[in-house]
Design a protein around this motif. Structure first.
Motif, PDB file in Angstrom:
ATOM      1  N   ALA A 182      -9.696  12.382  -2.979  1.00 20.25           N
ATOM      2  CA  ALA A 182      -8.132  11.891  -2.336  1.00 20.25           C
ATOM      3  C   ALA A 182      -7.542  11.283  -3.607  1.00 20.25           C
ATOM      4  N   ILE A 183      -6.206  11.367  -3.442  1.00 23.84           N
ATOM      5  CA  ILE A 183      -5.333  10.917  -4.636  1.00 23.84           C
ATOM      6  C   ILE A 183      -4.270  10.130  -3.920  1.00 23.84           C
ATOM      7  N   PHE A 184      -4.385   8.479  -4.168  1.00 27.20           N
ATOM      8  CA  PHE A 184      -3.518   7.612  -3.612  1.00 27.20           C
ATOM      9  C   PHE A 184      -2.559   7.449  -4.660  1.00 27.20           C
ATOM     10  N   ASN A 185      -1.253   7.006  -4.331  1.00 30.16           N
ATOM     11  CA  ASN A 185       0.114   6.488  -4.859  1.00 30.16           C
ATOM     12  C   ASN A 185       0.515   5.355  -4.096  1.00 30.16           C
ATOM     13  N   PRO A 186       0.602   4.052  -4.625  1.00 24.39           N
ATOM     14  CA  PRO A 186       1.205   3.112  -3.827  1.00 24.39           C
ATOM     15  C   PRO A 186       2.521   2.935  -3.932  1.00 24.39           C
ATOM     16  N   GLY A 187       3.333   3.915  -4.420  1.00 21.33           N
ATOM     17  CA  GLY A 187       4.739   3.687  -4.331  1.00 21.33           C
ATOM     18  C   GLY A 187       5.360   3.005  -5.653  1.00 21.33           C
ATOM     19  N   ALA A 188       6.426   2.798  -5.773  1.00 19.94           N
ATOM     20  CA  ALA A 188       7.155   2.039  -6.881  1.00 19.94           C
ATOM     21  C   ALA A 188       7.437   0.622  -6.536  1.00 19.94           C
ATOM     22  N   ALA A 189       7.031  -0.025  -7.465  1.00 22.31           N
ATOM     23  CA  ALA A 189       7.296  -1.682  -7.128  1.00 22.31           C
ATOM     24  C   ALA A 189       8.801  -1.808  -7.316  1.00 22.31           C
ATOM     25  N   GLY A 190       9.159  -1.254  -8.607  1.00 24.92           N
ATOM     26  CA  GLY A 190      10.490  -1.746  -8.996  1.00 24.92           C
ATOM     27  C   GLY A 190      11.560  -0.641  -8.952  1.00 24.92           C
ATOM     28  N   GLN A 191      11.527   0.338  -8.444  1.00 22.47           N
ATOM     29  CA  GLN A 191      12.243   1.736  -8.321  1.00 22.47           C
ATOM     30  C   GLN A 191      11.980   2.673  -7.067  1.00 22.47           C
ATOM     31  N   PRO A 192      11.854   2.174  -5.762  1.00 20.36           N
ATOM     32  CA  PRO A 192      11.612   3.157  -4.763  1.00 20.36           C
ATOM     33  C   PRO A 192      12.460   4.289  -4.645  1.00 20.36           C
ATOM     34  N   ASP A 194      12.043   6.471  -1.758  1.00 18.45           N
ATOM     35  CA  ASP A 194      11.945   7.216  -0.709  1.00 18.45           C
ATOM     36  C   ASP A 194      12.878   6.858   0.508  1.00 18.45           C
ATOM     37  N   GLY A 195      13.876   6.134  -0.044  1.00 17.57           N
ATOM     38  CA  GLY A 195      15.199   5.729   0.917  1.00 17.57           C
ATOM     39  C   GLY A 195      14.903   4.555   1.403  1.00 17.57           C
ATOM     40  N   ASP A 196      13.706   3.752   0.849  1.00 19.54           N
ATOM     41  CA  ASP A 196      13.583   2.405   1.518  1.00 19.54           C
ATOM     42  C   ASP A 196      13.598   1.327   0.107  1.00 19.54           C
ATOM     43  N   PRO A 197      14.583   0.651  -0.001  1.00 15.82           N
ATOM     44  CA  PRO A 197      14.753  -0.155  -1.171  1.00 15.82           C
ATOM     45  C   PRO A 197      13.848  -1.378  -1.451  1.00 15.82           C
ATOM     46  N   ARG A 198      12.961  -1.337  -0.460  1.00 15.67           N
ATOM     47  CA  ARG A 198      11.841  -2.665  -0.609  1.00 15.67           C
ATOM     48  C   ARG A 198      10.803  -2.071  -1.650  1.00 15.67           C
ATOM     49  N   ALA A 199      10.254  -3.276  -2.313  1.00 18.23           N
ATOM     50  CA  ALA A 199       9.094  -2.991  -3.131  1.00 18.23           C
ATOM     51  C   ALA A 199       7.917  -2.361  -2.626  1.00 18.23           C
ATOM     52  N   SER A 200       7.296  -1.532  -3.236  1.00 17.47           N
ATOM     53  CA  SER A 200       5.968  -1.012  -2.652  1.00 17.47           C
ATOM     54  C   SER A 200       4.844  -1.072  -3.349  1.00 17.47           C
ATOM     55  N   PRO A 233      23.101   1.668 -17.599  1.00 18.24           N
ATOM     56  CA  PRO A 233      23.999   2.744 -16.619  1.00 18.24           C
ATOM     57  C   PRO A 233      24.021   2.287 -15.395  1.00 18.24           C
ATOM     58  N   LEU A 234      25.288   2.345 -14.745  1.00 15.02           N
ATOM     59  CA  LEU A 234      25.754   2.096 -13.331  1.00 15.02           C
ATOM     60  C   LEU A 234      24.835   2.694 -12.436  1.00 15.02           C
ATOM     61  N   SER A 235      24.511   4.206 -12.713  1.00 16.38           N
ATOM     62  CA  SER A 235      23.681   4.787 -11.841  1.00 16.38           C
ATOM     63  C   SER A 235      22.438   4.226 -11.508  1.00 16.38           C
ATOM     64  N   LEU A 236      21.975   3.735 -12.460  1.00 15.28           N
ATOM     65  CA  LEU A 236      20.467   2.938 -12.430  1.00 15.28           C
ATOM     66  C   LEU A 236      20.644   1.688 -11.476  1.00 15.28           C
ATOM     67  N   VAL A 237      21.984   1.084 -11.791  1.00 13.94           N
ATOM     68  CA  VAL A 237      21.837  -0.225 -11.008  1.00 13.94           C
ATOM     69  C   VAL A 237      22.166   0.090  -9.447  1.00 13.94           C
ATOM     70  N   THR A 238      23.010   1.224  -9.300  1.00 16.46           N
ATOM     71  CA  THR A 238      23.364   1.354  -7.784  1.00 16.46           C
ATOM     72  C   THR A 238      22.267   2.165  -6.917  1.00 16.46           C
ATOM     73  N   ARG A 239      21.218   2.732  -7.829  1.00 25.38           N
ATOM     74  CA  ARG A 239      20.111   3.211  -7.094  1.00 25.38           C
ATOM     75  C   ARG A 239      19.264   2.511  -6.502  1.00 25.38           C
ATOM     76  N   LEU A 240      19.269   0.914  -6.989  1.00 25.35           N
ATOM     77  CA  LEU A 240      17.953   0.326  -6.478  1.00 25.35           C
ATOM     78  C   LEU A 240      18.395  -0.157  -5.153  1.00 25.35           C
ATOM     79  N   GLU A 241      19.550  -0.388  -4.656  1.00 31.50           N
ATOM     80  CA  GLU A 241      19.883  -0.718  -3.319  1.00 31.50           C
ATOM     81  C   GLU A 241      19.754   0.410  -2.352  1.00 31.50           C
ATOM     82  N   GLN A 242      19.686   1.649  -2.820  1.00 27.88           N
ATOM     83  CA  GLN A 242      19.792   2.850  -1.989  1.00 27.88           C
ATOM     84  C   GLN A 242      18.208   3.198  -2.064  1.00 27.88           C
ATOM     85  N   GLY A 243      17.409   2.697  -2.828  1.00 28.39           N
ATOM     86  CA  GLY A 243      15.903   3.236  -2.655  1.00 28.39           C
ATOM     87  C   GLY A 243      15.886   4.677  -3.077  1.00 28.39           C
ATOM     88  N   ARG A 244      16.645   5.151  -4.069  1.00 34.95           N
ATOM     89  CA  ARG A 244      16.679   6.506  -4.294  1.00 34.95           C
ATOM     90  C   ARG A 244      16.534   6.805  -6.114  1.00 34.95           C
TER      91      ARG A 244
END
Ligand code: ZN
Length: 244
Positions: A182-192, A194-200, A233-244
């Motif tokens: 199996a391959i596990f990915n814990p998700g992103a701590a600092g830039q999720p 998957d649509g959920d902005p919370r740290a993973s 860059p602003l696009s990097l700023v806004t994506r954090l609140e969107q989790g995208r």
């Protein structure tokens, strides 16, 4: 032993701090495995490397870590990511550049291979589909792998008949490590992404043979304000609140 797994911190100190605080609420952590991309995109590369190195984490290099120290061309990056790499390279202190320079592309620990991307292309390849996971599993010398890079909390498991299935890793379900590769990915701590902005992040318990995935909210607006002040860059700023 209890292992904290985290990936793709991306110089987001607020997210990293929230993950560490939250992880310790769930019990003692014996070791941290960091799956790369400590830097890139975010405003606190030096501070995040400081925390990870102080923790004595087992850490592998991600594509952004390599690009920030000139070991990977930014031609692999989109323009915003490349801009952030330029800023990161100019901001890194010598001691933290040395830390990134010393990171291996891959490590083996217990029954796990640790890489940022995939066992075949440790820094660059995305394991994002059942097809890519099937290929990746065939390159594994250990039974399991822990990866980052896609910023998506996922598990790919080999099935009884030889195929691979993808399991979305939600915090509600405690995952049994199991017998199959199996391959596990814990998700992103600092830039999720998957649509959920919370740290993973995830915690692996080697005695119970379980992996638990967690999401934790952090102060996104403080990170965003720092990014604006650093002219990232602003696009990097806004994506954090969107989790995208
Ligand atoms: Zn990343």
């Amino acid at each position: 032993m209890r292992y904290l797994w985290l990936a793709d911190i991306h110089a987001n100190l607020e997210a990293l701090t929230a993950v560490l605080d939250d992880a310790h609420l769930h019990g003692d952590i014996d070791e941290m495995w960091c799956l790369g991309d400590i830097v890139g995109y975010g405003p606190n590369p030096n501070e995040c490397i400081e925390v990870i190195s102080r923790y004595g984490a087992l850490c592998v290099a991600g594509n952004h870590d390599l690009a920030a120290i000139g070991k990977l061309s930014t031609s692999f990056f989109n323009p915003e990511a490349a801009l952030a790499i330029g800023w990161t390279a100019a901001t890194l202190k010598a001691e933290h550049r040395s830390y990134l320079l010393a990171l291996p592309l891959g490590l083996e620990r217990e029954e796990f291979t640790l890489v940022h991307g995939s066992p075949r292309e440790p820094a660059l390849e995305y394991i994002i589909s059942v097809g890519s996971a099937r290929e990746a599993v065939s390159y594994l010398k250990t039974r399991f792998a822990v990866v980052g890079h896609t910023h998506l909390p996922l598990i790919f498991r080999e099935q009884e008949g030889g195929g691979v299935a993808c399991v979305s890793a939600t915090p509600e379900v405690v995952q049994v490590v199991g017998e199959h590769r199996a391959i596990f990915n814990p998700g992103a701590a600092g830039q999720p992404r998957d649509g959920d902005p919370r740290a993973s992040y995830a915690i692996y318990d080697s005695e119970a043979q379980t992996v638990r995935f967690f999401r934790v909210p952090y102060d996104v607006s403080t990170t965003q304000l720092k990014m604006v002040r650093c002219n990232l860059p602003l696009s990097l700023v806004t994506r954090l609140e969107q989790g995208r």
